[in-house]
Motif scaffolding. Structure first.
Motif, PDB file in Angstrom:
ATOM      1  N   ARG A  66       0.814  -1.222   0.000  1.00 54.45           N
ATOM      2  CA  ARG A  66       0.000   0.000   0.000  1.00 54.45           C
ATOM      3  C   ARG A  66       0.843   1.265   0.000  1.00 54.45           C
ATOM      4  NH1 ARG A  66      -1.938  -2.399   4.807  1.00 54.45           N
ATOM      5  NH2 ARG A  66      -4.068  -2.310   4.051  1.00 54.45           N
ATOM      6  N   ASP A  67       2.126   1.147  -0.266  1.00 48.23           N
ATOM      7  CA  ASP A  67       3.006   2.320  -0.180  1.00 48.23           C
ATOM      8  C   ASP A  67       3.621   2.700  -1.528  1.00 48.23           C
ATOM      9  OD1 ASP A  67       4.568   0.061  -0.390  1.00 48.23           O
ATOM     10  OD2 ASP A  67       5.960   0.606   1.192  1.00 48.23           O
ATOM     11  N   PHE A  68       2.913   2.420  -2.633  1.00 44.02           N
ATOM     12  CA  PHE A  68       3.454   2.727  -3.951  1.00 44.02           C
ATOM     13  C   PHE A  68       3.769   4.211  -4.079  1.00 44.02           C
ATOM     14  CE2 PHE A  68       2.760   4.339  -8.269  1.00 44.02           C
ATOM     15  CZ  PHE A  68       3.765   3.648  -8.928  1.00 44.02           C
ATOM     16  N   SER A  69       4.914   4.496  -4.699  1.00 44.72           N
ATOM     17  CA  SER A  69       5.325   5.857  -5.021  1.00 44.72           C
ATOM     18  C   SER A  69       5.771   5.868  -6.476  1.00 44.72           C
ATOM     19  CB  SER A  69       6.491   6.273  -4.117  1.00 44.72           C
ATOM     20  OG  SER A  69       7.144   7.390  -4.651  1.00 44.72           O
ATOM     21  N   TRP A  70       5.400   6.907  -7.206  1.00 45.38           N
ATOM     22  CA  TRP A  70       5.811   6.995  -8.610  1.00 45.38           C
ATOM     23  C   TRP A  70       7.326   6.993  -8.755  1.00 45.38           C
ATOM     24  CZ3 TRP A  70       3.031   5.833 -12.641  1.00 45.38           C
ATOM     25  CH2 TRP A  70       1.647   5.865 -12.523  1.00 45.38           C
ATOM     26  N   ASP A  71       8.056   7.339  -7.707  1.00 41.03           N
ATOM     27  CA  ASP A  71       9.511   7.302  -7.743  1.00 41.03           C
ATOM     28  C   ASP A  71      10.029   5.886  -7.999  1.00 41.03           C
ATOM     29  OD1 ASP A  71      12.152   8.549  -7.382  1.00 41.03           O
ATOM     30  OD2 ASP A  71      12.219   7.301  -5.561  1.00 41.03           O
TER      31      ASP A  71
END
Length: 127
Positions: A66-71
């Motif tokens: 649940r911690d997706f980042s576009w980075d």
């Protein structure tokens, strides 16, 4: 035995099964063929952000991200091995929930905008 004879529920009841070829499993994904196997692995349902998703069958949550980042997209692996390709697919999927169904299938819910805090590994869910 009854669980194996039951058809899956649609994950988004208000949305019909996709029919556009690029929304279906096994459609080519040439834009990511250098970092993955270049194949789409699921059904894409295009709905408004925040639309609730339901379990296709009774089962147990196996994995939650649940911690997706576009980075993360800047840190893809070269895709030279099957392991690297699988790790890249996990990045492309964004926020995900893996559900192991009673009939033994694994459903992957990907590209989720939010995952409720009560959805954890080991949580039992109903269809």
């Amino acid at each position: 035995l009854a669980a194996r004879q039951t058809k899956f529920a649609l994950p988004i009841p208000e949305s019909p099964l996709p029919t556009k070829a690029t929304f279906l499993p096994n459609s080519p994904r040439p834009f990511r063929s250098e970092t993955t196997d270049g194949v789409h692995h699921g059904w894409d349902f295009y709905v408004n952000e925040g639309t609730p998703v339901r379990a296709i069958e009774d089962g147990t949550i196996m994995h939650v991200k649940r911690d997706f980042s576009w980075d993360e997209m800047n840190h893809l692996h070269t895709g030279d091995s099957e392991l690297e390709q699988q790790e890249n697919l996990d990045i492309y999927r964004g926020n995900t929930v893996y559900l192991k169904t009673l009939s033994g299938h694994v459903a992957i819910y990907a590209h989720l905008s939010d995952i409720p805090s009560d959805i954890q590994v080991g949580t039992k869910v109903s269809r």
